[in-house]
Scaffold this active site. Structure first.
Site: not given
Length: 396
Positions: A46, A280, A328
């Site tokens: 799966k 950041y 990100m």
């Protein structure tokens, strides 16, 4: 006319390389299947084979002898079917949504029926088609997630007509604590499963997940369905994060091989002065002159933000701490310990491999290996190899 973007160019352009060892996957399947024989061993594939690519991974398990494959959703089964031979059977763990029964039957895929409503829907289709339809029947023995309740089971046994329309291949349940051998809940679930089966004489059964295959023969029944163990994670070790040294020194008891390596490309190296802030929020402040490198992967690629200021990469045997927040698309490393010029644009550093296992990354993220594995995104260059006796054969 422009030339097509070649596979080599795609690989070079990717921020990282995810290498999947198909030989190790086959080994892990065979190791479990041999140990628990004559119980049949299925493969849980799966979530796109736990993120590694079901269209490549499932055929590798098939080559190792697997003929039973479990996915979560009908769409997964339909997508995977063309990559398997006709004698393979696909099972849908979550059962069927209303309106999908006919498609499931048409494709020859077996649903796991988890409620009386799903049983009734499947039986209704069987009546319309004028034939018995195969399925698996799941019972809730203590996880309170999926499966018929005790009351539903009683009602089902009272409805002889309903049962007569379904060809039940296996009665199944799922262990909630199979990866904890000493947990008393395992024995309780086993006892409940045994009691249920006594009311369904001669019906084949399946209970053991990865952890369950290490609990002893009484848990094996007729079919086992390992998942995470196939992908290189010893289920008994995955939560052992309380003491890092003990975790690293604990020898695996089972012949499960790691199946993947993950490396990332350097996109910039720079020197910074004392007091420079990194990332950041400026959460890391240089305590002296240092050299830092930025690599081209981030939390969009499965390297979670929780690795900020505490995870690491490796270059050879040298550990390169993550500094600052994970972004990100990028992560910054302290590479001061490497000689100047060692890393440059395009250099690869190890994120998962011989120096740092998947379990180690999961520990640094305060999560489990499953979550990291299934979060590895589609932006990596994926390379499938067979590693045999130290030699490597690349397949894609």
């Amino acid at each position: 006319m422009s030339l097509p973007f070649s596979q080599d160019e795609r690989d070079l352009a990717a921020g990282g390389i995810l290498t999947i060892d198909l030989a190790a996957l086959r080994h892990n399947y065979s190791a479990i299947a041999t140990r628990i024989a004559p119980t049949r061993t299925a493969a849980v594939v799966k979530a796109d084979a736990y993120g590694l690519g079901a269209s490549r991974v499932a055929p590798a398990f098939y080559e190792a002898g697997c003929r039973d494959f479990f996915v979560a959703h009908l769409g997964e089964a339909v997508a995977l079917k063309p990559f398997l031979k006709p004698d393979a059977t696909l099972y849908v763990l979550n059962g069927l949504q209303p309106g999908t029964q006919a498609a499931c039957a048409r494709e020859g895929i077996l649903p796991v029926l988890n409620s009386l409503e799903q049983v009734e829907n499947w039986a209704a289709l069987a009546t319309r088609l004028g034939k018995k339809l195969p399925a698996l029947l799941q019972f809730d023995t203590g996880m309170s997630r999926l499966g018929l309740s005790a009351k539903e089971f009683d009602r089902l046994l009272e409805n002889v007509t309903l049962l007569s329309r379904i060809d039940i291949k296996f009665a199944i349940s799922h262990l909630a604590n199979g990866d904890e051998p000493g947990n008393a809940a395992n024995a309780r679930q086993l006892a409940k499963m045994t009691a249920l089966l006594a009311r369904l004489p001669k019906l084949p059964a399946a209970l053991a997940n990865s952890g369950g295959t290490f609990l002893g023969k009484t848990y094996y029944f007729d079919l086992a369905r390992p998942g995470i163990a196939l992908y290189g994670i010893d289920p008994e070790r995955q939560h052992d994060f309380s003491d890092k040294v003990a975790h690293e020194n604990k020898k695996p008891k089972h012949s499960i091989l790691p199946v993947l390596t993950l490396s990332a490309r350097v996109i910039q190296v720079r020197d910074v002065d004392k007091g420079a802030t990194v990332g950041y929020g400026g959460t890391y402040v240089a305590n002296g002159p240092m050299r830092i490198a930025t690599i081209a992967v981030g939390y969009a690629d499965g390297l979670f933000r929780s690795l900020s200021n505490k995870g690491a990469a490796f270059f050879g045997d040298t550990r390169l701490p993550i500094i600052g927040r994970v972004s990100m698309d990028s992560i910054t490393l302290d590479v001061t310990s490497l000689p100047e010029g060692t890393l440059k644009l395009g250099s690869l550093v190890e994120l998962i491999g011989p120096h740092q296992r998947l379990e180690d990354v999961a520990r640094d993220c305060d999560t489990i290996p499953y979550e990291i594995l299934t979060a590895l995104g589609n932006r990596y260059a994926r390379v499938y190899v067979y590693v045999n006796g130290g030699g490597t054969s690349t397949t894609a």
